[in-house]
Scaffold this active site. Structure first.
Site, PDB file in Angstrom:
ATOM      1  N   ARG A 154       0.837  -1.214   0.000  1.00 19.65           N
ATOM      2  CA  ARG A 154       0.000   0.000   0.000  1.00 19.65           C
ATOM      3  C   ARG A 154       0.865   1.255   0.000  1.00 19.65           C
ATOM      4  O   ARG A 154       0.459   2.304  -0.492  1.00 19.65           O
ATOM      5  CB  ARG A 154      -0.973  -0.014   1.202  1.00 19.65           C
ATOM      6  CG  ARG A 154      -1.790   1.257   1.324  1.00 19.65           C
ATOM      7  CD  ARG A 154      -3.076   1.082   2.153  1.00 19.65           C
ATOM      8  NE  ARG A 154      -2.860   0.371   3.399  1.00 19.65           N
ATOM      9  CZ  ARG A 154      -2.335   0.915   4.512  1.00 19.65           C
ATOM     10  NH1 ARG A 154      -1.980   2.196   4.536  1.00 19.65           N
ATOM     11  NH2 ARG A 154      -2.179   0.189   5.601  1.00 19.65           N
ATOM     12  N   TYR A 203     -15.092  14.762 -17.099  1.00 15.20           N
ATOM     13  CA  TYR A 203     -15.477  13.385 -16.787  1.00 15.20           C
ATOM     14  C   TYR A 203     -16.543  13.373 -15.677  1.00 15.20           C
ATOM     15  O   TYR A 203     -16.413  14.101 -14.687  1.00 15.20           O
ATOM     16  CB  TYR A 203     -14.227  12.591 -16.365  1.00 15.20           C
ATOM     17  CG  TYR A 203     -14.565  11.175 -15.992  1.00 15.20           C
ATOM     18  CD1 TYR A 203     -15.018  10.288 -16.957  1.00 15.20           C
ATOM     19  CD2 TYR A 203     -14.471  10.735 -14.684  1.00 15.20           C
ATOM     20  CE1 TYR A 203     -15.369   8.986 -16.623  1.00 15.20           C
ATOM     21  CE2 TYR A 203     -14.811   9.437 -14.341  1.00 15.20           C
ATOM     22  CZ  TYR A 203     -15.263   8.575 -15.316  1.00 15.20           C
ATOM     23  OH  TYR A 203     -15.618   7.291 -14.975  1.00 15.20           O
ATOM     24  N   ASP A 244      -6.167  16.776 -16.160  1.00 14.36           N
ATOM     25  CA  ASP A 244      -6.503  15.400 -16.542  1.00 14.36           C
ATOM     26  C   ASP A 244      -6.057  15.238 -17.999  1.00 14.36           C
ATOM     27  O   ASP A 244      -6.658  15.812 -18.906  1.00 14.36           O
ATOM     28  CB  ASP A 244      -8.019  15.192 -16.384  1.00 14.36           C
ATOM     29  CG  ASP A 244      -8.471  13.767 -16.722  1.00 14.36           C
ATOM     30  OD1 ASP A 244      -7.725  13.055 -17.425  1.00 14.36           O
ATOM     31  OD2 ASP A 244      -9.576  13.385 -16.294  1.00 14.36           O
ATOM     32  N   LYS A 290      -7.375   3.789 -19.554  1.00 21.61           N
ATOM     33  CA  LYS A 290      -7.660   4.152 -20.939  1.00 21.61           C
ATOM     34  C   LYS A 290      -6.412   3.958 -21.808  1.00 21.61           C
ATOM     35  O   LYS A 290      -5.896   2.856 -21.872  1.00 21.61           O
ATOM     36  CB  LYS A 290      -8.201   5.589 -20.966  1.00 21.61           C
ATOM     37  CG  LYS A 290      -9.244   5.887 -19.890  1.00 21.61           C
ATOM     38  CD  LYS A 290     -10.572   5.152 -20.092  1.00 21.61           C
ATOM     39  CE  LYS A 290     -11.516   5.291 -18.908  1.00 21.61           C
ATOM     40  NZ  LYS A 290     -11.856   6.647 -18.531  1.00 21.61           N
TER      41      LYS A 290
HETATM   42  C1  PLP Z   1     -12.324   7.200 -17.321  1.00 16.86           C
HETATM   43  C2  PLP Z   1     -11.899   8.564 -16.977  1.00 16.86           C
HETATM   44  C3  PLP Z   1     -11.616   8.924 -15.661  1.00 16.86           C
HETATM   45  C4  PLP Z   1     -11.826   7.958 -14.495  1.00 16.86           C
HETATM   46  O1  PLP Z   1     -10.913   6.924 -14.524  1.00 16.86           O
HETATM   47  P1  PLP Z   1     -11.201   5.430 -13.938  1.00 16.86           P
HETATM   48  O2  PLP Z   1      -9.933   4.727 -14.250  1.00 16.86           O
HETATM   49  O3  PLP Z   1     -12.397   4.905 -14.651  1.00 16.86           O
HETATM   50  O4  PLP Z   1     -11.444   5.612 -12.482  1.00 16.86           O
HETATM   51  C5  PLP Z   1     -11.153  10.190 -15.406  1.00 16.86           C
HETATM   52  N1  PLP Z   1     -10.979  11.091 -16.416  1.00 16.86           N
HETATM   53  C6  PLP Z   1     -11.277  10.790 -17.697  1.00 16.86           C
HETATM   54  C7  PLP Z   1     -11.071  11.829 -18.749  1.00 16.86           C
HETATM   55  C8  PLP Z   1     -11.745   9.531 -18.023  1.00 16.86           C
HETATM   56  O5  PLP Z   1     -12.037   9.252 -19.293  1.00 16.86           O
END
Ligand code: PLP
Length: 390
Positions: A54, A107, A179, A204
């Site tokens: 962790r 998101y 992000d 992603k």
């Molecule tokens: C999918 C996504 C998230 C969240 O990520 P997870 O891995 O599903 O928790 C955050 N920002 C964007 C732009 C996303 O497409």
């Protein structure tokens, strides 16, 4: 610094046994120490990768180092999901009474966190139109601690002027957090514009194969240490196997992104002319209202675009049913083309009126192009849209 294709392969050199060409998976929850002194040392070390998983693990350290280097910053840490990353970051940096600026188009989980959960702990939040730099300026207050940016944003592919908004945040003593999930460091480097922290849903494009869930946060060593302190409390711990798989995915990120970029541009261009399509949203199109900004701050336009179908929800439903190669699935950034109806997908975390207000219409379909052959995808979408048009 090496080129991005080399960094993806060698960014973790020295962090795994020298003779292992592929790093071993350290599937251990805990690590033994030789002496009291050694135990105390590893137990108190920042971002230790040899104490307790962790707190950190060699597989975490390797991936974090590669992503930090790809983004051009000092340090990073991994989490069990993208939401684990932003929840940990915001809890690390915010106190009751602080104010956050967030984009209206972002998101759904980010909207839910900032306009919901955080407000229960005395944090206030203002949502702004990301395409309007003045809207960020107007929203800043003496209490503003974080400006959360997502560009291109999910699912409308709107852009934020990184240089202008990050400068504004800094001029007011706020952190700018970006992000970078949609663009990836192959197409956009927020650190070049001064971003303090950059995060990804590594589920992603970074992972790239729809086979894992992970998050990454990168930035200065000082800020990453602060986020790490909170991460050992939030416990959004990535399993060592998933960290290893993520690193394996990242090895081919530059190659995959080149194909994602090509496929999305080719499809976006072709589908713009289709009678069933009212509008294609893609920063690489000359028709995108912020195409000039995209050309300034991005080196490629990414693998995701959205279609506004003239026939609304029924048309969206027909398109998704007719596509053969593209799979109807949440998520994006996969080797396989994925299509989704955002209005249905986010109904559980963002209320319908808010979705409509943002511009997520009933006829909106998000397309995340995979790395299939361009001609096959073109044929699949054209045939399915022909059915939609009747
Ligand atoms: C999918 C996504 C998230 C969240 O990520 P997870 O891995 O599903 O928790 C955050 N920002 C964007 C732009 C996303 O497409």
């Amino acid at each position: 610094m090496t080129g991005i294709g080399t960094t993806a392969i060698h960014g973790d050199d020295g962090l795994a046994p020298a003779n292992a060409v592929s790093p071993p998976i350290v599937q251990s929850a805990t690590f033994s120490a030789d002496s009291d002194e050694h135990f105390t040392e590893v137990a108190t070390q920042q971002r230790s990768d040899a104490f307790y998983t962790r707190y950190g693990n060699p597989n975490h350290a390797q991936v974090a180092a590669v992503v930090a280097e790809l983004e051009g910053v000092q340090a990073g840490l991994v989490t069990a999901s993208g939401m684990g990353a932003i929840t940990t970051m915001t809890l690390a940096l915010l106190n009751a009474g602080d104010h956050v600026i967030v984009q209206r188009s972002t998101y759904g989980g980010t909207t839910s966190l900032t306009t919901g959960l955080l407000t229960r702990f005395g944090v206030t939040c203002t949502q702004v139109d990301q395409t309007d730099v003045d809207a960020f300026a107007r929203a800043l207050t003496p209490q503003t601690k974080l400006v959360l940016v997502e560009t291109p944003s999910n699912p409308l592919l709107e852009l934020t002027d990184l240089a202008a908004v990050i400068d504004l945040a800094h001029a007011h003593g706020a952190y700018a957090i970006v992000d970078n999930t949609f663009a990836t460091p192959v197409n956009q480097r927020p650190a070049a514009f001064g971003a303090d922290l950059i995060w990804h849903s590594a589920t992603k494009f970074l992972g790239g194969h729809s086979d894992l869930s992970a998050g990454v946060v990168v930035g200065s060593a000082e800020l990453i240490d602060r986020v790490w302190q909170t991460s050992i409390v939030t416990g959004s711990t990535l399993g060592p196997i998933d960290a290893w798989l993520l690193l394996r995915g990242i090895r081919t990120l530059p190659l995959r992104m080149a194909r994602h970029n090509d496929n999305a541009l080719a499809l976006a261009r072709a589908l713009e002319a289709h009678p069933a399509v009212a509008r294609v949203r893609y920063p690489g199109l000359a028709s995108h209202p912020q195409h000039d900004l995209a050309a300034r701050q991005m080196s490629g336009y990414g693998g995701v675009f959205s279609l506004d179908l003239a026939g609304g929800r029924a048309a969206a439903s027909t398109l998704l049913a007719e596509l053969r190669l593209a799979k109807r699935a949440a998520s994006l950034g996969s080797v396989s083309t994925l299509v989704v109806h955002p209005r249905s997908m986010w109904a559980a975390i963002v209320d319908v009126e808010q979705l409509a207000g943002i511009g997520i219409s009933e006829g909106l379909v998000r397309v995340s192009t995979g790395i299939e052959e361009t001609a096959d995808l073109l044929a699949d979408f054209t045939r399915a849209l022909d059915v939609v048009a009747g």
